[in-house]
Design a protein around this motif. Sequence first.
Motif, short mmCIF file in Angstrom:
data_model
loop_
_atom_site.label_atom_id
_atom_site.label_comp_id
_atom_site.label_asym_id
_atom_site.label_seq_id
_atom_site.Cartn_x
_atom_site.Cartn_y
_atom_site.Cartn_z
N PHE A 169 2.07 -3.34 -2.94
CA PHE A 169 0.93 -3.62 -3.80
C PHE A 169 1.43 -3.85 -5.21
O PHE A 169 2.10 -2.99 -5.79
N GLN A 170 1.12 -5.02 -5.77
CA GLN A 170 1.57 -5.41 -7.10
C GLN A 170 3.08 -5.25 -7.25
O GLN A 170 3.58 -4.70 -8.23
N ASN A 171 3.77 -5.71 -6.23
CA ASN A 171 5.23 -5.74 -6.19
C ASN A 171 5.85 -4.34 -6.20
O ASN A 171 7.03 -4.18 -6.53
N ILE A 172 5.11 -3.33 -5.83
CA ILE A 172 5.62 -1.97 -5.71
C ILE A 172 5.39 -1.51 -4.27
O ILE A 172 4.27 -1.57 -3.76
N THR A 173 6.44 -1.06 -3.61
CA THR A 173 6.32 -0.58 -2.24
C THR A 173 5.63 0.77 -2.22
O THR A 173 6.02 1.70 -2.95
N LEU A 174 4.57 0.89 -1.42
CA LEU A 174 3.84 2.15 -1.28
C LEU A 174 4.57 3.04 -0.28
O LEU A 174 4.39 2.91 0.92
N ASN A 175 5.38 3.94 -0.80
CA ASN A 175 6.25 4.73 0.06
C ASN A 175 5.48 5.58 1.07
O ASN A 175 5.96 5.80 2.18
N TYR A 176 4.29 6.03 0.69
CA TYR A 176 3.53 6.88 1.61
C TYR A 176 3.01 6.11 2.82
O TYR A 176 2.61 6.72 3.82
N GLY A 177 3.02 4.80 2.75
CA GLY A 177 2.54 3.99 3.87
C GLY A 177 3.64 3.40 4.73
O GLY A 177 3.35 2.72 5.71
N VAL A 178 4.90 3.63 4.37
CA VAL A 178 6.02 3.03 5.11
C VAL A 178 6.21 3.76 6.44
O VAL A 178 6.29 4.98 6.49
N LYS A 179 6.29 2.99 7.51
CA LYS A 179 6.54 3.53 8.85
C LYS A 179 7.77 2.84 9.41
O LYS A 179 7.92 1.62 9.31
#
Length: 435
Positions: A169-179
């Motif tokens: 989101f907005q060129n930032i990886t959402l670490n809590y959603g990474v699987k």
Amino acid sequence: MSNVVVLDNGGGFIKAGQGGERNPAVVIPNCLYRPLTSKKFLHPTTTFSSLPDDLTSAAIRRPIDRGYLINPDLQRDIWSHLFTSLLHVTPSSSSLLLTEPLFSLPSIQRSTDELVFEDFGFSSLVVADSPSLVHLYETSCRPCGLVSEAQCSLVVDCGFSFTQAAPVFQNITLNYGVKRIDLGGKALTNYLKELVSYRAINVMDETLLMDDVKEKLCFVSLDVERDLQFARKHGKDNLFRCTYVLPDGVTHTKGYVKDPEAAKRHLALTDGASPSEAIETKNETDQLGVMDKTAERKRVDLTKNEFDLTNERFLVPEMIFQPADLGMNEAGLAECIVRAVNACHPYLHPVLYQSIILTGGSTLFPRFVERLEKDLRPLVPDDYQVNITTQEDPILGVWRGGSLLASSPDYELMRVTKSEYEELGSARCRRRFFR
């Protein structure tokens, strides 16, 4: 900075070049290899398929396992050859943009920083993760697309070491959603080696050779049960049977497919086609002349080592979609994507499903996109659209995103200089990369 070295340090391949360029200057395997004719390990100067050497039973040493650096000394040796002999760069007057997998351990991060600043002496460093670079490249390629307008995407990376689904989101990886799934191209090759060794000929030491077999002959099945029935048939009724000829070290040093046209017969099968319809389609294909030369090609040549492949061709990529069928306690790719989306805010769900981006070499299997969409559609709410995009070059997509970042004004604000590293240490400097 004008002199920025972009280094996509993957578990399978290293992609390296100058920032701002379209393509990397160097693409080499991230390993050392030792053929039977050599007493020491050698540096590959190009991809293994382009090397003239006989790589039968070649030994391989890799510095990265499951995506993470486990042998810094070996990585230092590979990088030293890369920077001095292939790229011809001076680290002290260059900045380095390096890709690193998500959730890397602090001890691995310290080892990486020591390599960059203490061993090679780069003037500055920027560390980026693959999903954000893929997202950046796709937004630049499609400025009017949904990914650019919503600044949101779900990057599915099927690489050499692992497979992961990462929301950006907005060129930032959402670490809590990474699987993540601990399955990649390396695991697929190992599984293919086991199947062929059990059924035909011992190839457990032929990693490079079986990589070639996997890339040339494997494909993704759209109906596994139907294709298993076809694989049991004999003679011309078996659409999947094809022969791979092993190198003999004399007349040819590379393996090859005996009948390339026969290896493409599976493309005649359509999704949902019954066995009778598939046979009719096959007969029509035969009438077009595809099988006219089989009499000569099927003549037994006792001077060549060769083996046949049938259901192995689609059972190997099937690991990515149904790892539980092989006794692995892992979710399939479609379920992995759904879990990654559900971990994000509900407002993002419809946008993420419409902006799925595939990257990584394992997505190059034929019919990969169709199978993923088929498995994903029943798991997604009916009022959500599913749109899957494949990168123009899934292997170079991450590097191209890094090249764009290296030539952008934001790069100067992100980089950590060598003096800052010496004053503050690795842990403090790393905080700048987690915005």
